[in-house]
Design a protein around this motif. Structure first.
Motif, PDB file in Angstrom:
ATOM      1  N   ILE A 192      40.726  53.927   3.542  1.00 54.86           N
ATOM      2  CA  ILE A 192      40.243  52.573   3.315  1.00 54.86           C
ATOM      3  C   ILE A 192      39.815  51.868   4.600  1.00 54.86           C
ATOM      4  O   ILE A 192      38.849  51.106   4.610  1.00 54.86           O
ATOM      5  N   GLU A 193      40.497  52.156   5.711  1.00 53.73           N
ATOM      6  CA  GLU A 193      40.132  51.521   6.979  1.00 53.73           C
ATOM      7  C   GLU A 193      38.755  52.006   7.441  1.00 53.73           C
ATOM      8  O   GLU A 193      37.942  51.215   7.929  1.00 53.73           O
ATOM      9  N   THR A 194      38.517  53.290   7.275  1.00 50.27           N
ATOM     10  CA  THR A 194      37.218  53.843   7.661  1.00 50.27           C
ATOM     11  C   THR A 194      36.118  53.312   6.755  1.00 50.27           C
ATOM     12  O   THR A 194      35.030  52.949   7.217  1.00 50.27           O
ATOM     13  N   PHE A 195      36.412  53.244   5.454  1.00 51.68           N
ATOM     14  CA  PHE A 195      35.440  52.682   4.516  1.00 51.68           C
ATOM     15  C   PHE A 195      35.093  51.246   4.896  1.00 51.68           C
ATOM     16  O   PHE A 195      33.923  50.860   4.928  1.00 51.68           O
ATOM     17  N   ASP A 196      36.102  50.448   5.190  1.00 51.98           N
ATOM     18  CA  ASP A 196      35.899  49.046   5.561  1.00 51.98           C
ATOM     19  C   ASP A 196      34.951  48.936   6.750  1.00 51.98           C
ATOM     20  O   ASP A 196      34.005  48.146   6.733  1.00 51.98           O
ATOM     21  N   ARG A 197      35.182  49.751   7.754  1.00 53.05           N
ATOM     22  CA  ARG A 197      34.375  49.716   8.984  1.00 53.05           C
ATOM     23  C   ARG A 197      32.951  50.229   8.731  1.00 53.05           C
ATOM     24  O   ARG A 197      31.972  49.621   9.183  1.00 53.05           O
ATOM     25  N   LEU A 198      32.835  51.328   8.003  1.00 54.26           N
ATOM     26  CA  LEU A 198      31.513  51.912   7.747  1.00 54.26           C
ATOM     27  C   LEU A 198      30.653  50.990   6.881  1.00 54.26           C
ATOM     28  O   LEU A 198      29.461  50.821   7.136  1.00 54.26           O
ATOM     29  N   PHE A 199      31.261  50.400   5.851  1.00 57.14           N
ATOM     30  CA  PHE A 199      30.496  49.507   4.969  1.00 57.14           C
ATOM     31  C   PHE A 199      30.009  48.292   5.755  1.00 57.14           C
ATOM     32  O   PHE A 199      28.875  47.833   5.567  1.00 57.14           O
ATOM     33  N   ALA A 200      30.863  47.769   6.651  1.00 53.42           N
ATOM     34  CA  ALA A 200      30.464  46.625   7.476  1.00 53.42           C
ATOM     35  C   ALA A 200      29.257  46.965   8.339  1.00 53.42           C
ATOM     36  O   ALA A 200      28.301  46.178   8.458  1.00 53.42           O
TER      37      ALA A 200
END
Length: 210
Positions: free
Chosen positions: A58-66
């Motif tokens: 989820i942390e990686t998803f949060d960063r990539l989506f941003a």
């Protein structure tokens, strides 16, 4: 002769998250459709696709989506988008599923989130128990590491149901997810709203669904 009706879940048996996306964008003063445009850009390998295949946390998803949304004009954190996904059940669609199950095989192919995702409540925020038991077989992207529109996921469903794809109907609210099913020979229905979808389903199944 029709053998099976195969359903998407979110946006078909529930209301579309697109309405929630639009409200969020308006409230935050974001460009219109920034969330949908981010989801659609490089849709096979973007942050959303990788998260639904459980390839990133989820942390990686949060960063990539941003980063992906920023490249399209405005930064949106992935964690802010996830709570917007839970739509409301459409009771008329659930009743149609119930009636269809009495005559045809039923399946569900859903792109969903890993169990640790915000708003996913164990990966099943959208998956109401009494609805899911109406399916003969369910395929969840985060559990198998594949997501629509990968053709393999549709082949997995027809094999599990032991049906001919040419004797299946598939419903989804996204055109990109309908194409592989159509290419296999399925009859497809793009769900814009419940009334339209039920009218088309009645025509194909010959059942009274409303």
């Amino acid at each position: 002769m029709l053998e099976a009706v195969i359903w998407d879940f979110g946006g078909v048996l529930t209301s579309s998250p697109f309405e929630a996306f639009a409200r969020f964008e308006t409230e935050r003063g974001l460009p219109a459709d920034i969330i949908r445009r981010t989801n659609a850009a490089n849709h096979l390998e973007n942050a959303w696709a990788r998260f639904e295949r459980a390839e990133v946390d989820i942390e990686t998803f949060d960063r990539l989506f941003a980063a992906e949304s920023l490249a399209l004009g405005a930064e949106v954190r992935g964690k802010d988008v996830l709570p917007l996904l839970a739509g409301d059940l459409r009771p008329e669609m659930v009743e149609a599923l119930r009636r269809i199950k009495s005559t045809f095989k039923t399946g569900c192919i859903t792109n969903n989130l890993p169990a640790n995702a915000i708003g996913s409540a164990g990966g099943r925020t959208l998956y109401i128990t009494e609805v899911m038991v109406l399916f003969d077989h369910v395929i969840e992207s985060a559990k198998i590491g594949l997501r629509k529109p990968d053709p393999k996921i549709y082949h997995m469903m027809v094999e599990a149901l032991a049906v001919d794809p040419k004797r299946c109907v598939y419903l989804d609210d996204l055109g990109v997810n309908l194409k592989p099913a159509r290419d296999m020979g399925m009859t497809t229905i793009k769900v814009r709203d419940a009334k339209q979808a039920l009218a088309e389903l009645e025509a194909v199944t010959g059942l009274s669904l409303q």
